[in-house]
Scaffold this active site. Structure first.
Site, PDB file in Angstrom:
ATOM      1  CG  ASP A  54     -61.585  12.280 -12.777  1.00 13.19           C
ATOM      2  OD1 ASP A  54     -60.636  12.372 -13.576  1.00 13.19           O
ATOM      3  OD2 ASP A  54     -61.991  11.195 -12.340  1.00 13.19           O
ATOM      4  CG  ASN A  57     -58.274  19.074 -15.106  1.00 17.85           C
ATOM      5  OD1 ASN A  57     -59.356  19.632 -15.008  1.00 17.85           O
ATOM      6  ND2 ASN A  57     -57.377  19.084 -14.135  1.00 17.85           N
ATOM      7  CG  HIS A  79     -53.501  18.939 -16.298  1.00 20.54           C
ATOM      8  ND1 HIS A  79     -54.397  18.168 -15.584  1.00 20.54           N
ATOM      9  CD2 HIS A  79     -52.766  18.065 -17.051  1.00 20.54           C
ATOM     10  CE1 HIS A  79     -54.217  16.893 -15.898  1.00 20.54           C
ATOM     11  NE2 HIS A  79     -53.244  16.807 -16.781  1.00 20.54           N
ATOM     12  CB  SER A 103     -53.098  10.528  -6.831  1.00 18.13           C
ATOM     13  OG  SER A 103     -52.758   9.877  -8.037  1.00 18.13           O
ATOM     14  CB  THR A 104     -49.046   8.137  -4.438  1.00 14.14           C
ATOM     15  OG1 THR A 104     -50.291   7.435  -4.286  1.00 14.14           O
ATOM     16  CG2 THR A 104     -48.760   8.911  -3.162  1.00 14.14           C
ATOM     17  CD  GLU A 105     -52.375   5.849  -6.494  1.00 11.32           C
ATOM     18  OE1 GLU A 105     -52.834   7.003  -6.366  1.00 11.32           O
ATOM     19  OE2 GLU A 105     -52.162   5.099  -5.531  1.00 11.32           O
ATOM     20  NE  ARG A 163     -52.560  11.313 -14.584  1.00 10.10           N
ATOM     21  CZ  ARG A 163     -53.535  12.197 -14.542  1.00 10.10           C
ATOM     22  NH1 ARG A 163     -53.346  13.400 -15.056  1.00 10.10           N
ATOM     23  NH2 ARG A 163     -54.691  11.901 -13.974  1.00 10.10           N
ATOM     24  CG  LEU A 176     -61.602  28.161   1.773  1.00 13.90           C
ATOM     25  CD1 LEU A 176     -62.976  27.592   2.125  1.00 13.90           C
ATOM     26  CD2 LEU A 176     -61.411  28.159   0.253  1.00 13.90           C
TER      27      LEU A 176
END
Length: 239
Positions: free
Chosen positions: A16, A18, A33, A61-63, A67, A127
């Site tokens: 969160d 950016n 970003h 996210s799907t939300e 934007r 990783l």
């Protein structure tokens, strides 16, 4: 960093700040970003060096589709470039990459790159890096329920035999350990529809640092805070 620090096996991060970071510098949101993507690269490397085995980041996210169009287009362009960079990094660091989320809404070329990235890194033993793209926790659970309903309707699954493990195995994270630690940057203190099922017993750590400024030192602070928690997993603390 003290030797006595116990490393969480799986760390999840909500990236969160950016846009706010870029705005504070008088730059467009996309600049934030781009810098945020570079921070992901750095933290992947540092997390693995520290002994963290699984790292999951919330990238889109799907939300996020709601934007402004220019920002979504810029994010998709960044994602395309990141898939290429990630392939090179994975080859160098033996990183195993997996993308979580509903991929069907993404453009075909991005879906192809995701598939190539997952296939090329599937057997890497470094990783385990999960990127959540077009991901929503509720959407993930709904998709899992649909799979279970379809299997039950086809006689392949007895509804009476559906257990927690059954549901876990139908999620995007099937086969992955649940996160031990969730980090959210830039002073926000919400889950924001991220890994709703998987975070049942996860420790949360919130920091005011925006994601582009998140460093190895900040990751160590989060792990130190995690070490101070009483990990009872719902049990009673013995006296």
């Amino acid at each position: 960093m003290g030797e006595e620090l116990k490393m969480p096996r799986h760390v999840a991060i909500i990236l969160d700040g950016n846009g706010r970071w870029a705005k504070a510098k008088g730059m467009p949101r996309n600049y934030g970003h781009v810098q945020g993507a570079k921070t992901v690269e750095t933290i992947c490397e540092e997390a693995y060096k520290m002994g963290i085995q699984y790292l999951t980041v919330y990238a889109f996210s799907t939300e996020n589709w709601s934007r402004p169009r220019e920002e979504v287009d810029a994010l998709m362009k960044l994602l395309r470039n990141y898939m290429k960079t990630c392939l090179k990094t994975a080859a160098k660091n033996r990183m195993c990459v997996r993308v979580l989320g509903e991929k069907s809404r993404l453009d075909e070329d991005i879906r192809t790159r995701i598939l190539e990235l997952e296939e090329a890194t599937r057997h890497n033993d470094g990783l385990h890096f999960q990127i959540a793209i077009n991901y929503g926790g509720r959407d993930e659970i709904v998709r899992a329920v649909r799979k279970a309903a379809k299997a039950a309707a086809g006689g392949e699954l007895n509804p009476e035999e559906i257990m927690e493990d059954t549901v876990s195995g139908l999620l995007d994270t099937a086969g992955l350990p649940e996160p031990d630690l969730l980090i959210r940057t830039c002073n926000e203190q919400r889950i924001s529809n991220f890994l709703l099922w998987q975070l049942a017993y996860t420790e949360f750590y919130f920091t005011p640092v925006p994601w582009p400024d998140f460093t190895k030192e900040e990751l160590i602070k989060a792990v130190e805070a995690y070490n101070q928690r009483d990990r009872r997993l719902g049990g009673l603390k013995s006296t």
